[in-house]
Design a protein around this motif. Structure first.
Motif, short mmCIF file in Angstrom:
data_model
loop_
_atom_site.label_atom_id
_atom_site.label_comp_id
_atom_site.label_asym_id
_atom_site.label_seq_id
_atom_site.Cartn_x
_atom_site.Cartn_y
_atom_site.Cartn_z
N THR A 51 3.01 -6.71 19.68
CA THR A 51 3.82 -6.29 18.53
C THR A 51 2.95 -6.28 17.29
O THR A 51 1.87 -6.85 17.28
N SER A 52 3.43 -5.62 16.25
CA SER A 52 2.68 -5.60 14.99
C SER A 52 3.20 -6.70 14.09
O SER A 52 4.35 -6.68 13.72
N SER A 53 2.36 -7.63 13.74
CA SER A 53 2.76 -8.65 12.77
C SER A 53 2.26 -8.21 11.41
O SER A 53 1.45 -7.30 11.29
N VAL A 54 2.75 -8.87 10.38
CA VAL A 54 2.26 -8.63 9.03
C VAL A 54 1.75 -9.96 8.51
O VAL A 54 2.50 -10.93 8.45
N LEU A 55 0.48 -10.03 8.19
CA LEU A 55 -0.13 -11.28 7.78
C LEU A 55 -0.57 -11.18 6.32
O LEU A 55 -1.14 -10.18 5.91
N ARG A 56 -0.29 -12.24 5.58
CA ARG A 56 -0.63 -12.24 4.15
C ARG A 56 -1.69 -13.28 3.86
O ARG A 56 -1.64 -14.39 4.39
N PHE A 57 -2.64 -12.93 3.02
CA PHE A 57 -3.56 -13.93 2.50
C PHE A 57 -4.05 -13.49 1.13
O PHE A 57 -3.90 -12.32 0.76
N GLU A 58 -4.59 -14.44 0.39
CA GLU A 58 -5.02 -14.14 -0.98
C GLU A 58 -6.46 -14.59 -1.16
O GLU A 58 -6.85 -15.65 -0.68
N LYS A 59 -7.26 -13.77 -1.83
CA LYS A 59 -8.65 -14.14 -2.10
C LYS A 59 -9.08 -13.50 -3.42
O LYS A 59 -8.85 -12.31 -3.63
N ASP A 60 -9.68 -14.30 -4.28
CA ASP A 60 -10.18 -13.83 -5.58
C ASP A 60 -9.13 -13.05 -6.37
O ASP A 60 -9.42 -11.99 -6.94
N GLY A 61 -7.88 -13.53 -6.33
CA GLY A 61 -6.81 -12.90 -7.12
C GLY A 61 -6.22 -11.65 -6.48
O GLY A 61 -5.34 -11.02 -7.05
N GLU B 295 9.85 -12.55 -4.45
CA GLU B 295 9.63 -11.24 -5.08
C GLU B 295 8.52 -10.49 -4.36
O GLU B 295 7.71 -11.09 -3.65
N ALA B 296 8.53 -9.19 -4.52
CA ALA B 296 7.49 -8.36 -3.90
C ALA B 296 7.32 -7.10 -4.75
O ALA B 296 8.21 -6.70 -5.49
N TYR B 297 6.13 -6.50 -4.61
CA TYR B 297 5.77 -5.33 -5.40
C TYR B 297 5.26 -4.23 -4.47
O TYR B 297 5.04 -4.47 -3.28
N PRO B 298 5.04 -3.00 -5.01
CA PRO B 298 4.55 -1.92 -4.16
C PRO B 298 3.34 -2.35 -3.32
O PRO B 298 2.42 -2.99 -3.83
N GLY B 299 3.38 -2.02 -2.04
CA GLY B 299 2.31 -2.42 -1.12
C GLY B 299 2.70 -3.62 -0.28
O GLY B 299 2.21 -3.80 0.82
N ASP B 300 3.61 -4.46 -0.81
CA ASP B 300 4.01 -5.64 -0.05
C ASP B 300 4.93 -5.25 1.10
O ASP B 300 5.61 -4.21 1.05
N ILE B 301 4.96 -6.11 2.10
CA ILE B 301 5.83 -5.91 3.26
C ILE B 301 6.85 -7.03 3.26
O ILE B 301 6.49 -8.20 3.22
N VAL B 302 8.13 -6.66 3.28
CA VAL B 302 9.21 -7.66 3.29
C VAL B 302 9.91 -7.59 4.64
O VAL B 302 10.21 -6.51 5.14
N SER B 303 10.16 -8.76 5.23
CA SER B 303 10.91 -8.81 6.49
C SER B 303 12.34 -9.23 6.17
O SER B 303 12.57 -10.28 5.58
N LEU B 304 13.29 -8.37 6.54
CA LEU B 304 14.71 -8.63 6.28
C LEU B 304 15.46 -8.75 7.59
O LEU B 304 15.06 -8.17 8.59
N THR C 122 8.48 -13.51 4.51
CA THR C 122 7.13 -13.07 4.81
C THR C 122 6.74 -13.84 6.06
O THR C 122 7.20 -14.95 6.27
N LEU C 123 5.95 -13.22 6.92
CA LEU C 123 5.64 -13.85 8.19
C LEU C 123 4.16 -14.11 8.37
O LEU C 123 3.34 -13.32 7.96
N MET C 124 3.88 -15.23 9.02
CA MET C 124 2.52 -15.46 9.51
C MET C 124 2.71 -15.87 10.96
O MET C 124 3.20 -16.96 11.24
N GLY C 125 2.41 -14.96 11.89
CA GLY C 125 2.72 -15.22 13.29
C GLY C 125 4.23 -15.40 13.39
O GLY C 125 4.99 -14.57 12.95
N ASP C 126 4.70 -16.56 13.93
CA ASP C 126 6.14 -16.77 14.02
C ASP C 126 6.65 -17.73 12.95
O ASP C 126 7.76 -18.22 13.02
#
Length: 539
Positions: free
Chosen positions: A78-88, A366-375, A355-359
């Protein structure tokens, strides 16, 4: 709201969008995509120690693979959506299935990405699956950045890899970093953009970031390397040949996916990942406006809108639920926001966005353009559904792909016909499988169509595990299929009289024609015109 406040809000949305990078990894199975995904999370600080593929045997699965069948097979289904942040910069990594039989879900996921990260095995070069996925990026004209993986193993020479990419994909391959050493002697990366040489030391089988010593020039770094005199000379000559290529790269060609910067490294050992990530944030574009169904650009600062590109049922085995993955296309999403569903006009209060990381789920405020929201899907969401809060808008962005393999299914227990239909309807809405009425069939069987054979295994597995239905399967040998226009009575009439041709509809009422042979397809093209027989159509 005053004009000043409105302008400030719009500016804020654009500024937030600029901090996002939404990308999908495209690769052939076994190119090391799952390992690279984990290492990006490691370098982005989302995880502190990476569970590499080798450690899976000790029941430590990759963070992006959570479904039971994935754990059994060691592949991403399946396709997961993973989020991480680096240098802003906030990264949304759309983790696409790596197995070659899951191209349909993968292709859909690419529609939600602003760029592609192409992972290539240094020994195999561009493989069949990568070519298919690249075609979708090309079709959408999104930039592709290439990471040549497994440089610590025997493989093609770096120059050979570049010509392989150019010959197979018809694009310009622009070296951005270069391997120092080859195979077992691979020990570092020369950063062609910044002119620095990085020498690495392995650490804990790649579970933690590699220690790197950085030298401000090629000569200085080579002096500290363990390469022989001849190898140092050969590398210096190669660098002289290619060092200006990145600087003179055609930016327009890159933005359209016609030229790709190429980085080298080893995801398993974390060699070259620091150099790659350092430049990736500037190379990968921030979210771009989508065109609405009238082919007009829908600006990022407009009120909230988004589209569903993936549905995933039963993410929590303890609760029968269905998650909808929504790509935010414009405006600011806030938890509790009420939106309108474009297909039905129904109102949806988005009170539990995740927002999901694995399960693992985390509530998203909140979210902005480009973000993926799981509802949580209220039941009427479909792949491609548009949500909006202000003026009505729709995005026809999800293509419906033509199935290539077919299977007739019925339930072994005649009392479970209702569960059979309900379960398959759910899986078809998720985009796992196309479900059709059997042409001239009896009521207790259905026809399944997939892009890859392994999807039948997933359907069988999930029907048993989630709906308690054991399937009886019977292979059907159709040569090919084509979608038909929705208003196509005259075309259908002609095709019904055609040789070895069968017409049916999917559960959404979309008409499709099935052909028993190549000859039947060519006859039909002559009768009704190839332009009325779609290899894929907008969903």
């Amino acid at each position: 709201m005053s004009q000043t406040e409105t302008a400030t809000k719009k500016n804020n949305i654009v500024e937030e969008a600029k901090k996002r990078r939404t990308f999908a990894i495209i690769s052939h199975p076994d190119a090391g995509k799952t390992t690279l995904t984990e290492k990006l999370l490691l370098y982005g600080g989302a995880i502190h120690e990476a569970g590499s593929i080798r450690q899976r045997k000790a029941a430590r699965y990759a963070a992006s693979d959570w479904m039971a069948i994935e754990k059994e097979r060691g592949i991403s289904v399946t396709s997961s959506v993973l989020r991480f942040e680096k240098d802003g910069i906030k990264y949304n990594l759309l983790d696409t299935p790596g197995h070659k039989d899951f191209s349909e879900d993968t292709l859909r996921t690419l529609v939600a990405a602003d760029s592609g990260l192409m992972v290539i095995d240094v020994a195999k070069g561009v493989e069949e699956q990568t070519e298919k996925l690249f075609e979708v990026c090309k079709m959408r004209q999104v930039p592709v950045i290439t990471f040549v993986n497994k440089c610590d193993r025997p493989g093609m020479e770096p120059l050979e890899v570049l010509s392989n990419v150019e010959n197979k994909l018809g694009i310009e391959a622009i070296p951005a970093s270069w391997p120092v050493g080859y195979g077992q002697k691979f020990q570092g990366i020369y950063d062609l953009i910044g002119g620095e040489l990085h020498l690495y030391r392995k650490s804990k089988h790649g579970a933690q970031k590699a220690e790197a010593e950085v030298f401000s020039s090629l000569e200085e770094g080579l002096a500290e390397s363990t390469l022989s005199g001849a190898e140092k000379e050969a590398l210096t000559e190669e660098v002289l040949l290619i060092e200006d290529m990145f600087e003179s790269m055609d930016q327009d060609a890159f933005k359209k996916g016609e030229a790709s910067p190429v980085f080298f490294g080893s995801a398993l050992n974390n060699f070259g990942l620091d150099v790659f990530l350092n430049y990736f944030q500037n190379l990968a574009p921030s979210p771009q406006p989508y065109e609405n169904s009238e082919e007009q650009q829908h600006d990022l600062e407009q009120p909230f809108s988004g589209f569903v590109f993936k549905l995933q049922a039963n993410m929590n085995p303890d609760h029968r639920d269905c998650a909808a993955f929504v790509r935010v296309t414009s405006g600011k999403f806030e938890r509790g926001l009420e939106a309108t569903h474009a297909g039905t006009g129904k109102k949806v209060r988005m009170s539990t966005p995740h927002t999901l990381m694995g399960d693992e789920r985390h509530i998203m405020e909140e979210a902005y353009p480009g973000d993926i929201v799981s509802l949580f899907s209220p039941g009427f969401f479909r792949i491609g559904s548009t949500l909006y809060t202000d003026k009505p808008v729709t995005f026809n962005v999800i293509p419906l792909f033509t199935p290539e393999h077919f299977m007739k299914v019925s339930t072994k227990d005649p009392f479970k016909r209702k569960q059979l239909r309900e379960g398959l309807k759910q899986l078809s809405e998720e985009g796992v499988v196309h479900v059709f009425e059997v042409p001239h069939g009896v009521g207790n069987e259905l026809l399944l169509g997939t892009v890859g054979i392994l999807q039948f295994d997933v359907v069988t597995h999930r029907m048993q595990a989630e709906y308690g239905v054991e399937l009886h399967q019977q292979a059907v040998s159709y040569h090919s299929a084509r979608w038909l226009p929705n208003e196509s009575d005259d075309i259908i009439e002609k095709l019904e009289k055609s040789y070895s041709t069968h017409i049916t509809k999917d559960m959404e009422g979309n008409p499709i024609v099935l052909f028993e042979s190549a000859y039947a397809l060519s006859q039909a093209e002559e009768k009704v015109g190839a332009e009325n027989l779609f290899k894929y159509k907008q969903g």
